[in-house]
Design an enzyme around this catalytic site. Structure first.
Site, mmCIF file in Angstrom:
data_model
loop_
_atom_site.group_PDB
_atom_site.id
_atom_site.type_symbol
_atom_site.label_atom_id
_atom_site.label_comp_id
_atom_site.label_asym_id
_atom_site.label_seq_id
_atom_site.Cartn_x
_atom_site.Cartn_y
_atom_site.Cartn_z
ATOM 1 N N ASP A 260 10.813 -16.068 -14.902
ATOM 2 C CA ASP A 260 12.034 -16.560 -14.262
ATOM 3 C C ASP A 260 13.248 -15.734 -14.656
ATOM 4 O O ASP A 260 14.113 -15.447 -13.819
ATOM 5 C CB ASP A 260 12.265 -18.028 -14.631
ATOM 6 C CG ASP A 260 11.618 -18.982 -13.637
ATOM 7 O OD1 ASP A 260 11.801 -18.771 -12.430
ATOM 8 O OD2 ASP A 260 10.930 -19.915 -14.063
ATOM 9 N N VAL B 133 2.355 -26.747 -21.506
ATOM 10 C CA VAL B 133 3.084 -27.139 -20.297
ATOM 11 C C VAL B 133 2.034 -27.544 -19.275
ATOM 12 O O VAL B 133 1.082 -26.801 -19.028
ATOM 13 C CB VAL B 133 3.949 -25.993 -19.740
ATOM 14 C CG1 VAL B 133 4.767 -26.480 -18.563
ATOM 15 C CG2 VAL B 133 4.836 -25.407 -20.819
ATOM 16 N N GLU C 236 16.714 -19.177 -18.761
ATOM 17 C CA GLU C 236 15.988 -18.349 -17.803
ATOM 18 C C GLU C 236 16.884 -17.830 -16.675
ATOM 19 O O GLU C 236 16.392 -17.240 -15.723
ATOM 20 C CB GLU C 236 14.813 -19.146 -17.210
ATOM 21 C CG GLU C 236 15.218 -20.455 -16.561
ATOM 22 C CD GLU C 236 14.030 -21.330 -16.198
ATOM 23 O OE1 GLU C 236 12.888 -20.924 -16.466
ATOM 24 O OE2 GLU C 236 14.251 -22.424 -15.649
ATOM 25 N N ARG D 95 9.936 -32.070 -18.129
ATOM 26 C CA ARG D 95 10.771 -31.076 -17.448
ATOM 27 C C ARG D 95 11.121 -31.602 -16.064
ATOM 28 O O ARG D 95 10.258 -31.743 -15.200
ATOM 29 C CB ARG D 95 10.081 -29.717 -17.352
ATOM 30 C CG ARG D 95 10.976 -28.685 -16.655
ATOM 31 C CD ARG D 95 10.558 -27.238 -16.902
ATOM 32 N NE ARG D 95 9.321 -26.874 -16.245
ATOM 33 C CZ ARG D 95 8.883 -25.614 -16.115
ATOM 34 N NH1 ARG D 95 9.587 -24.619 -16.626
ATOM 35 N NH2 ARG D 95 7.731 -25.366 -15.515
ATOM 36 N N PHE E 212 9.715 -14.783 -19.536
ATOM 37 C CA PHE E 212 9.760 -13.482 -18.877
ATOM 38 C C PHE E 212 9.922 -13.588 -17.361
ATOM 39 O O PHE E 212 10.767 -12.922 -16.767
ATOM 40 C CB PHE E 212 8.496 -12.684 -19.211
ATOM 41 C CG PHE E 212 8.340 -11.423 -18.405
ATOM 42 C CD1 PHE E 212 9.160 -10.332 -18.648
ATOM 43 C CD2 PHE E 212 7.392 -11.328 -17.401
ATOM 44 C CE1 PHE E 212 9.028 -9.156 -17.906
ATOM 45 C CE2 PHE E 212 7.254 -10.173 -16.658
ATOM 46 C CZ PHE E 212 8.070 -9.079 -16.910
ATOM 47 N N GLU F 133 8.499 -29.601 -12.378
ATOM 48 C CA GLU F 133 9.184 -28.503 -11.698
ATOM 49 C C GLU F 133 8.215 -27.441 -11.185
ATOM 50 O O GLU F 133 7.421 -27.718 -10.282
ATOM 51 C CB GLU F 133 10.243 -27.892 -12.633
ATOM 52 C CG GLU F 133 11.260 -27.041 -11.896
ATOM 53 C CD GLU F 133 11.556 -25.721 -12.607
ATOM 54 O OE1 GLU F 133 12.427 -24.997 -12.134
ATOM 55 O OE2 GLU F 133 10.896 -25.404 -13.609
#
Length: 715
Positions: free
Chosen positions: A451, A117, A423, A334, A449, A268
């Site tokens: 968010d 990412v 999430e 994203r 985990f 994001e």
């Protein structure tokens, strides 16, 4: 700032000119048609977008009131679930179904491996991540703590030998010989379309001859050997003239492994994009990736060079035909979620455009270039990962949006694929029905985990004080959530069609720990998992050689399905009697994470970076860090675990520590600031410190960090 008025829209000229002059040319899209369709769809969907956000708020208020009504009482799970159904938080689960997504690339459907990412606003990072499809296993091991001991200056022969031994052991495990070990090979050659590996005078072959797929050079004198395991390639490089190869018995100089199969280019949480200028920077980099011409000037060790996208890799198959392997990670995009708005475009009613609608339109418009050149997707697909959706209605809205964009741009239906980030709690418990809404275009679900825990605390804010963050990872709801996501994905037919993902390893300097722990992700049935760097991708790829994910998925299909009742187990503390010391330590941990990230977001405009934690361990942090840490402190404040004065004292203490950690950070000069501006020198006038305080004491983290960053930019 210049404004262009078009069809009732007030468009920042930077964005307007970028789309007209850079994106549209070469797409066969008529400029007037684009803006006409864009305006129509934006004004049609924006009211629905707003209604969905209002419904979120209404449901949350109902949940808050329910917890207040039963404050101090033990949770009655049956009554709680009945209540959640009555307010449409939990919806009825319908009949079973299988997803029908078609025309996906093999990195999505049939090959399991690491996923990166990367923030889209940094061209260098984006190029590095795109080029991380292939990585040197020797370099990844030599440069990290997987091999213990100091590297020293120059080439350390002893350390190098440990690397070679480590890699040979790995080859013995995943590409075994019929007899003997890779450590003893003295010669590699190809005879009669078969790979022969000599150990002294004895000729040897692979245990599974089909693992040999190709080579470079000649059969008598190959430059490299291409082998394959679990659909992943390894390129064994042979170079007797290199520093490593000349001393190797078989002249093997390196092993290049397929690493980051896919990369999420992020608009994001890892990006600080608050206005048209920022958004154009993000969109321009995405356009360059889609055209295949993104590049950036670099200086390394005093030498200037241009970084650009890697070419495909060419080999000769054992039967003499050409093999062309993709040279870059498959890129996903994203977008932001439904909540955020952006002042780049103002609508007829004076409101800002929903940023997610703008992202989807521009991402797709840019991808039209890739549909022609096929540098990224070879199936004419665009992969958009959609975060922070709350339940099936919001997923259906995304499906509707994508369909309208396809019509407006003349794109084949379901060419825009979607990934659902699991999430938000309302999405988790309704995951099957969320998937149903996009069953023709879904390619991805994953867990995370930070968010997810942030939303867990937000949803159950009034239920009571939350347990320590460290205890969350051992809690019933979290472990059930991880299994539930895999169970639902497999039940809906994801295996062999779509990705089931797991979350980030956040410590880029702790690769030895990653190698011992993150193998749990492929074992859990996840065919992709997030890593923080190209090096981590190369190392994590070893796990996918050791674990056949699709075989694990077949085993998991027969296990008992995770229970929604366990997901709804609220992680609140039962009659907490924590010491002041323990409370302060947890507050300090949270405060340091908030301040360490916020000061970079606000002052530098950096949305993701390696931030030292309270123990000076570098963690890859993005906005999700703010969400979990601010929610945790706010929850404890609300339930009297700590006081506002106590929290403010901790924030000021940790600000001084963060200042010390950052005082020599060269990133501040690179971001255009002459030097680091300490928060602790002037708490009242530090925008970064004020933003951190607001996150804790006022909430609404997305809007607050955006507003404060916008203020810095205006100044």
């Amino acid at each position: 700032m210049n404004i262009i008025e078009k069809n009732g829209l007030k468009i920042n000229s930077l964005l307007f000119e970028f789309i007209n002059n850079e994106v549209i040319p070469g797409t066969n899209i008529n400029t007037e048609d684009f803006w006409n369709n864009f305006e129509k769809i934006v004004h049609e969907l924006t009211p629905i977008n707003k209604q969905l956000i209002e419904k979120r708020e209404k449901i949350q208020k109902q949940i808050d009131e329910w917890h207040k009504k039963y404050a101090g009482e033990e949770l009655n799970k049956k009554e709680y679930i009945s209540f959640l159904k009555s307010i449409s938080y939990i919806i009825e689960e319908k009949e079973d179904f299988k997803i029908t997504t078609a025309n996906t690339d093999e990195e999505i459907s049939s090959v399991a491996g690491p996923q990166l990412v990367v923030p889209v606003d940094n061209a260098r990072y984006a190029l590095n991540a795109a080029n991380a499809r292939w990585g040197s296993l020797y370099d990844a091991l030599y440069g990290t703590d997987v091999i213990p001991g100091d590297k020293g200056k120059g080439y350390n022969i002893e350390r190098g030998n440990k690397v070679i031994k480590y890699v040979r052991n790995h080859l013995d495990e995943v590409i075994p010989l019929n007899k003997g070990s890779w450590k003893d090979i003295t010669k590699i050659e190809i005879k009669n379309n078969e790979l022969f590996l000599s150990i002294g005078n004895q000729s040897n072959i692979l245990k599974d001859k089909e693992q040999f797929v190709g080579f470079t050079g000649t059969k008598d004198n190959p430059n490299s050997i291409l082998v394959k395991n679990n659909n992943l390639h390894l390129d064994i490089v042979i170079d007797p003239k290199s520093v490593i190869g000349k001393d190797d018995k078989a002249n093997i100089s390196d092993v290049i492994v397929e690493s980051a199969l896919s990369t999420i280019i992020d608009n994001e949480d890892s990006v600080a994009a608050v206005d048209a200028e920022d958004k154009v920077k993000c969109y321009r980099n995405w356009l360059g990736l889609m055209k295949g011409d993104l590049q950036t000037n670099m200086v390394k060790n005093g030498k200037k060079f241009i970084r650009k996208l890697h070419s495909n890799r060419i080999y000769t198959s054992k039967d003499g035909s050409k093999i062309e392997l993709h040279g870059r990670a498959l890129l996903l995009n994203r977008n932001v979620g439904h909540l955020m708005t952006n002042p780049a475009i103002i609508l007829k009613d004076g409101s800002e455009i929903p940023e997610g609608i703008m992202d989807a339109f521009v991402s797709t418009l840019c991808a039209l270039h890739d549909f022609k050149n096929k540098n990224n997707s070879r199936t004419n697909s665009l992969y958009i990962v959609k975060p922070k959706m709350h339940g099936p209605e919001e997923v259906a809205f995304t499906n509707n949006l994508f369909g309208k964009i396809e019509d407006a741009l003349g794109v084949k239906k379901y060419s825009i694929k979607v990934g659902i980030m699991d999430e938000e709690r309302r999405t988790t418990i309704n995951l099957k029905e969320c998937i149903r809404q996009v069953k023709d275009r879904i390619v991805f679900i994953n867990t995370g985990f930070l968010d997810r825990t942030g939303d867990e605390m937000h949803t159950s804010f009034e239920a009571g004080p939350m347990i320590f963050k460290g205890d969350m990872k051992k809690s019933t709801w979290l472990n059930t959530y991880e299994n539930w996501n895999v169970d639902i994905g497999l039940k809906c037919g994801f295996s062999g069609k779509a990705q089931i993902g797991k979350g980030m390893w956040a410590m880029p300097d702790k690769m030895a720990d990653m190698m011992s722990q993150k193998v749990g992700h492929p074992k859990s049935g996840a065919n992709c998992a997030w890593v923080p760097s190209p090096t981590a991708a190369t190392l994590h790829a070893m796990h996918y050689h050791k674990v056949n994910v699709f075989g694990e998925q077949n085993k998991i299909k027969s296990r008992d399905k995770a229970k929604v009742e366990d997901i709804l187990e609220i992680p609140k503390a039962d009659r907490p009697n924590w010491s002041v010391e323990d409370i302060n330590h947890e507050l300090e941990n949270n405060a340091q994470g908030i301040l360490g990230y916020v000061v970079r977001w606000i002052d530098q405009g950096v949305g993701c970076s390696k931030v030292p934690d309270i123990n000076n361990i570098g963690l890859m942090e993005d906005r999700a860090t703010l969400r979990i840490s601010s929610q945790h402190i706010a929850n404890w404040l609300h339930h009297g675990i700590c006081t506002k004065e106590q929290v403010m004292t901790v924030l000021k203490k940790m600000a001084a520590i963060v200042d010390k950690q950052n005082e020599n950070d060269p990133a501040y000069v690179r971001s255009g600031r002459s030097s680091y501006k300490k928060m602790s020198d002037d708490f009242e006038n530090s925008i970064a410190f004020s933003a951190a305080c607001d996150l804790v004491f006022k909430g609404s983290f997305n809007h607050l960090v955006t507003l404060n960053r916008y203020c810095i930019k205006k100044d």
